[in-house]
Design an enzyme around this catalytic site. Structure first.
Site, PDB file in Angstrom:
ATOM      1  N   ASP A 296      -7.851  -6.019  68.899  1.00  0.00           N
ATOM      2  CA  ASP A 296      -7.908  -4.858  68.010  1.00  0.00           C
ATOM      3  C   ASP A 296      -6.731  -3.913  68.218  1.00  0.00           C
ATOM      4  OD1 ASP A 296      -8.756  -3.019  66.205  1.00  0.00           O
ATOM      5  OD2 ASP A 296     -10.460  -2.290  67.363  1.00  0.00           O
TER       6      ASP A 296
ATOM      7  N   GLU B   4     -18.875  -5.143  62.739  1.00  0.00           N
ATOM      8  CA  GLU B   4     -19.225  -3.799  63.212  1.00  0.00           C
ATOM      9  C   GLU B   4     -20.322  -3.173  62.344  1.00  0.00           C
ATOM     10  OE1 GLU B   4     -15.360  -1.807  63.469  1.00  0.00           O
ATOM     11  OE2 GLU B   4     -15.258  -2.415  65.563  1.00  0.00           O
TER      12      GLU B   4
ATOM     13  N   GLU C 248      -4.047   4.394  66.915  1.00  0.00           N
ATOM     14  CA  GLU C 248      -5.390   4.534  67.490  1.00  0.00           C
ATOM     15  C   GLU C 248      -5.394   4.314  69.000  1.00  0.00           C
ATOM     16  OE1 GLU C 248      -8.228   1.900  65.664  1.00  0.00           O
ATOM     17  OE2 GLU C 248      -9.770   2.313  67.171  1.00  0.00           O
TER      18      GLU C 248
HETATM   19  C1  GCV Z   1     -12.284   0.952  60.291  1.00  0.00           C
HETATM   20  C2  GCV Z   1     -11.584  -0.764  65.199  1.00  0.00           C
HETATM   21  C3  GCV Z   1     -11.565   0.717  64.940  1.00  0.00           C
HETATM   22  C4  GCV Z   1     -12.516   1.067  63.813  1.00  0.00           C
HETATM   23  C5  GCV Z   1     -12.092   0.264  62.578  1.00  0.00           C
HETATM   24  C6  GCV Z   1     -12.143  -1.219  62.922  1.00  0.00           C
HETATM   25  C7  GCV Z   1     -11.683  -2.081  61.764  1.00  0.00           C
HETATM   26  O1  GCV Z   1     -12.811  -1.152  65.719  1.00  0.00           O
HETATM   27  O2  GCV Z   1     -11.888   1.412  66.111  1.00  0.00           O
HETATM   28  O3  GCV Z   1     -12.437   2.439  63.585  1.00  0.00           O
HETATM   29  O4  GCV Z   1     -12.918   0.540  61.488  1.00  0.00           O
HETATM   30  O5  GCV Z   1     -11.300  -1.465  64.015  1.00  0.00           O
HETATM   31  O6  GCV Z   1     -10.519  -2.444  61.762  1.00  0.00           O
HETATM   32  O7  GCV Z   1     -12.462  -2.401  60.896  1.00  0.00           O
END
Ligand code: GCV
Length: 728
Positions: free
Chosen positions: A381, A307, A409
């Protein structure tokens, strides 16, 4: 009305429970309500002996004093030695003459460094209860276990406990930013008040440590994995040192997230290439500096090349090159690297979920001894339901740590009542089959399957500055369950829910049964009204709050349409040999089980298969009908939870009762939103009507698609939805 026995009396009387705000968590220590039990406890525990000057034994003494005073409704004197009958003695053979005199021998050795024994004994003619351990922190954990036995009103006559953690590093990962925002946090701001650290150490830090120790957590990673290098600068190390000082007596080791590009951002180097000697030297000096300030520092948690985060691949190096360089810096001090396996490239792959296995499997055996690979429970995720990650079982030479999300989340954030214990148990009990039947994920992560040298588990925190810590009273249960399962991944989540309920809400047996039932059904409920039959990633992009299965026109693997692949023929992502063949990443038995249309469980059907709308599920229904049925069942479960909650009203204080009641009303409204938006949308592909027994949605698909909720991604709220659906 709660039944409360008055101090000094065994009589029960009915009086309204005083309002509570949830800040005491499961450590409420209210007077034991069962008169018979109260009498038993008062008879058995009239004195406390916890000799020893260590801060950890001091913490045990404080907690027992606080807990026993509350639970027994009277002060318990602290004696220097067990001279009276009815004494609780706590400590190690080194700290306590009484514990040494009990000669617990092999029984004590067996509980290891952090475990404990609780036993009754006769000592010099006196009856004592002993909480014995080999270390001070073991004695602290045992003290919490004894208090739990009283809080849940267990029978002391049969109390005998011997317990040791099955996982070595049990860590809470905060995704807290230095500006006190919390990524995916729904419980206020970050607890860590960096502006006032290290000079101000509010009581909440100690209470936080008490809560973590009470469930056996021994590590806390303070900062977001989307890391800020500033936390590694000298002023911040000083702030972290202060926090570590508060946490230390409670057995909590501090970890930090290491931004891979830190040598450039704060070190003035021109590169962060892990094979560049100046970079390795910078990290070594940084580790030395941290350990000078915090000798029991745990280590680094790292998100790299995922990411958009920097990492070794920026220099054409492997994850192993990056992790090993950090590991070498930490090794002289005994620190570890938790290197995250949540990676997916900026260039969308054919099937995003395959990437972690593809990148890491070839690196098995290439990591230093003090590196653990931290793997999310599923390959996508933290979705409401995902099959276990195929890396579990596939890395016999590399210790794998399991990463679970405690913050919800993708499961209703602060408001929805969803008990994650049931979710965690499902993951832990998943069978990888790599060494035959019964090669569970729990066996991988506790090290027993592959003989790992180190073991770890991490939970992404749901804690913030909210008065109730976790955004809702029931979200506390997820923090609690994570800790208990981290200690013993074979434990029953239902049993844990019962303990938590008794400690948090009430010991009224009927109410306990009802609340536990709500909790245990809540997980399936959320799957049903959000993403049944193996659907995943149906939420709006960015905020991850409401339904938006129609979203496209973005990076494909961030869109729901990429994952559900609905068309007029059917729905679901073909991950079999005719599709992305992601099933091949599992052991052959599991690959067959998931890959074969005749054996795949309905719960994972659309995760692995593109099924025709008219195909039959294992339940014998068409895919369309079964999808509809699941969505409606999800809403029905929430309606039932609301009804059940009302039946326990007389056992709960009015304030917390109302808090939960309000959130359940929101949950029902949002569950209907998820159901109606999804079914109207998928109906445009199936072209099949809603079966007559189901009430049709009150609005058109167009109406749901035009909703812009939430207006502010940081505030998951949708007033239009409440107006449409909310009932009182
Ligand atoms: C901390 C997902 C979440 C992100 C998070 C990522 C991760 O994509 O939406 O907010 O980032 O996982 O676990 O690194």
């Amino acid at each position: 009305m709660a039944t409360i026995a008055g101090p000094g009396s065994f009589a029960s009387l009915r009086m309204p429970a005083a309002d509570e705000d949830g800040h005491d968590l499961w450590l409420r220590y209210r007077l034991v309500s069962n008169a018979e039990r109260l009498a038993q406890y008062r008879t058995a525990i009239a004195h406390l002996v916890v000799p020893g000057s260590s801060p950890t034994l001091g913490a045990a003494r404080d907690e027992l004093t606080r807990g026993l005073t509350g639970l027994l409704g009277r002060a318990i004197p602290i004696d220097a030695a067990a001279t009276s009958t009815a004494t609780l003695v706590v400590g190690t053979p080194a700290s306590s003459r009484e514990i040494a005199a009990l000669n617990l021998g092999g029984r004590l050795t067996a509980v290891g460094n952090e475990g404990f024994l609780i036993t009754s004994a006769t000592l010099r003619g006196s009856h004592v209860i002993a909480v014995a351990a080999n270390t001070d922190v073991g004695a602290l954990y045992g003290s919490f276990a004894l208090l739990r036995a009283l809080q849940t009103q267990g029978d002391l006559a049969t109390l005998s406990d011997s317990s040791a953690p099955r996982i070595q590093h049990r860590i809470i990962d905060h995704w807290d930013n230095l500006d006190r925002t919390v990524e995916r946090g729904y419980a206020g701001r970050s607890l860590w008040d960096w502006d006032h650290l290290p000079d101000s150490l509010p009581a909440v830090y100690r209470d936080y440590a008490r809560a973590e120790a009470s469930i056996g957590i021994n590590g806390v990673s303070l900062t977001n994995v989307n890391a800020n290098a500033k936390v590694l600068t000298a002023p911040y190390i000083e702030k972290v040192r202060a926090l570590a000082g508060v946490f230390r007596p409670y057995g909590l080791h501090v970890y930090l997230t290491a931004r891979f590009s830190a040598p450039m951002e704060i070190g003035g180097l021109k590169t962060a290439d892990p094979l560049d000697p100046s970079v390795a030297a910078w990290w070594k000096a940084k580790a030395d500096e941290i350990y000078r300030a915090i000798p029991d520092f745990g280590g680094f948690v790292v998100k790299a090349n995922s990411e958009g985060q920097p990492g070794p691949q920026d220099y054409h190096r492997t994850h192993a090159d990056g992790a090993n360089m950090l590991a070498d810096a930490l090794a002289p001090h005994g620190g570890i690297v938790l290197w995250r396996a949540f990676v997916y490239s900026n260039v969308p792959a054919q099937d995003r979920i395959k990437q972690a296995y593809t990148e890491f499997k070839p690196l098995d055996g290439k990591f230093r001894d003090n590196v653990l690979l931290q793997v999310k429970n599923g390959s996508l995720d933290f979705q409401p339901r995902e099959p276990f990650h195929p890396l579990f079982g596939a890395m016999p030479k590399t210790p794998l740590a399991l990463e679970l999300q405690i913050t919800k989340e993708y499961l209703g954030e602060d408001t929805h009542l969803v008990y994650m214990g049931a979710y965690y148990e499902e993951v832990l009990k998943s069978d990888t089959r790599v060494n035959g039947k019964g090669s569970l994920v729990a066996d991988v992560i506790d090290g027993s399957l592959h003989g790992y040298r180190q073991t770890a588990i991490a939970g992404v925190s749901n804690v913030g500055t909210d008065r109730n810590w976790s955004g809702s009273h029931f979200n506390q249960a997820n923090w609690y369950a994570f800790g208990r399962l981290a200690w013993d991944p074979t434990a029953s989540s239902e049993r844990i829910a019962e303990d938590w309920t008794r400690m948090t809400w009430t010991n009224d047996d009927a109410a306990v049964r009802t609340i536990v039932h709500m909790m245990m059904t809540s997980r399936e409920a959320v799957v049903n009204y959000m993403e049944p039959l193996g659907l995943v990633h149906m939420m709006g992009t960015d905020h991850h709050y409401g339904p938006a299965p129609w979203v496209k026109n973005l990076r494909p693997d961030w869109t729901p349409v990429y994952f559900h692949r609905a068309d007029t023929i059917g729905i679901g992502f073909d991950r079999t040999v005719t599709g992305s063949n992601a099933v091949a990443q599992y052991s052959p038995e599991v690959a067959r089980h998931f890959g074969d249309r005749d054996s795949v469980p309905d719960a994972y059907l659309l995760f692995f298969h593109h099924a025709r709308w008219s195909d039959r599920t294992r339940a014998g229904l068409t895919v369309w009908y079964d999808l509809v049925r699941h969505y409606y069942a999800g809403v029905d479960s929430v309606v039932a939870m609301r009804r059940e909650w009302h039946t326990v009203q007389s056992t709960i204080d009015a304030r917390r009762f109302r808090d939960v009641d309000d959130f359940l009303a929101i949950q029902e409204a949002e569950a209907k939103w998820w159901r109606d938006a999804a079914l109207l949308y998928f109906g445009t592909f199936s072209r099949m009507p809603l079966p007559a027994r189901f009430a049709p949605p009150p609005r058109t698909l167009d109406w749901y698609m035009k909703l812009h909720c939430p207006a502010d991604p940081a505030k998951p709220r949708c007033p239009e939805i409440y107006k449409l659906y909310l009932t009182r």
